[in-house]
Design a protein around this motif. Structure first.
Motif, PDB file in Angstrom:
ATOM      1  N   SER A   2       0.825  -1.205   0.000  1.00 62.19           N
ATOM      2  CA  SER A   2       0.000   0.000   0.000  1.00 62.19           C
ATOM      3  C   SER A   2       0.859   1.254   0.000  1.00 62.19           C
ATOM      4  O   SER A   2       0.569   2.221  -0.722  1.00 62.19           O
ATOM      5  CB  SER A   2      -0.922   0.011   1.218  1.00 62.19           C
TER       6      SER A   2
ATOM      7  N   LEU B 114      -6.169   1.593   1.267  1.00 62.82           N
ATOM      8  CA  LEU B 114      -5.487   0.483   0.603  1.00 62.82           C
ATOM      9  C   LEU B 114      -5.004  -0.567   1.606  1.00 62.82           C
ATOM     10  O   LEU B 114      -5.101  -1.769   1.355  1.00 62.82           O
ATOM     11  CB  LEU B 114      -4.307   0.985  -0.220  1.00 62.82           C
TER      12      LEU B 114
ATOM     13  N   SER C  75      -6.491  -4.271   1.490  1.00 63.47           N
ATOM     14  CA  SER C  75      -5.611  -5.375   1.106  1.00 63.47           C
ATOM     15  C   SER C  75      -5.513  -6.428   2.207  1.00 63.47           C
ATOM     16  O   SER C  75      -5.499  -7.626   1.914  1.00 63.47           O
ATOM     17  CB  SER C  75      -4.223  -4.851   0.734  1.00 63.47           C
TER      18      SER C  75
END
Length: 147
Positions: free
Chosen positions: A35, A61, A65
């Motif tokens: 990220s 992010l 993730s």
């Protein structure tokens, strides 16, 4: 640094997070590092993005993730062909052994192979055939073998 951290700061953060992943293998810092690298690329491509937006994109992010990895990994864990491999006491459940020492007041000791274990169960004299019914910590729960 008018708009926020330079892109290379995010890449340095990504490298530091990768080093943490190597030192503390938990497959957690890997996703944070990815990220950070993505935010570094975005801030390199779009230099006018402010630090608030960069941190927000990094946070979104990172969470996305990690959650995506957990969701992806959960159904793919393989069942072991030896589920009791590292749970030694559970390997003996169901085994019938001869009581070497009597069980008095609900506790005693039994010998299984080359090892002596603590046992919990009904009071029984030495020489009785017993079945290992379960494990409670480091003690076997035993019952008289029905012949």
């Amino acid at each position: 640094m008018v708009n926020g951290p330079e892109f290379w700061w995010w890449w340095i953060a990504a490298v530091v997070l990768l080093i943490l992943e190597v030192m503390v293998p938990a497959t957690f810092f890997l996703w944070l590092a990815i990220s950070a690298a993505v935010v570094g690329i975005l801030s390199w491509l779009i230099p006018a993005v402010g630090w608030e937006a960069q941190v927000l994109v990094f946070a979104v992010l990172s969470v996305a993730s990690v959650v995506a990895w957990r969701v992806y990994l959960k159904p793919r864990t393989e069942a072991s062909d030896q589920p009791t491999l590292n749970r030694r006491g559970e390997q003996y459940i169901g085994r019938v052994v001869t009581l070497t020492e009597p069980i008095a007041n609900g506790t005693g000791r039994i010998r299984v192979g080359e090892t002596t274990w603590g046992a919990e169960g009904p009071d029984l004299p030495a020489g009785t055939r017993i079945r290992i019914a379960g494990v409670s910590g480091t003690r076997f729960r035993v019952e008289r073998e029905v012949e």
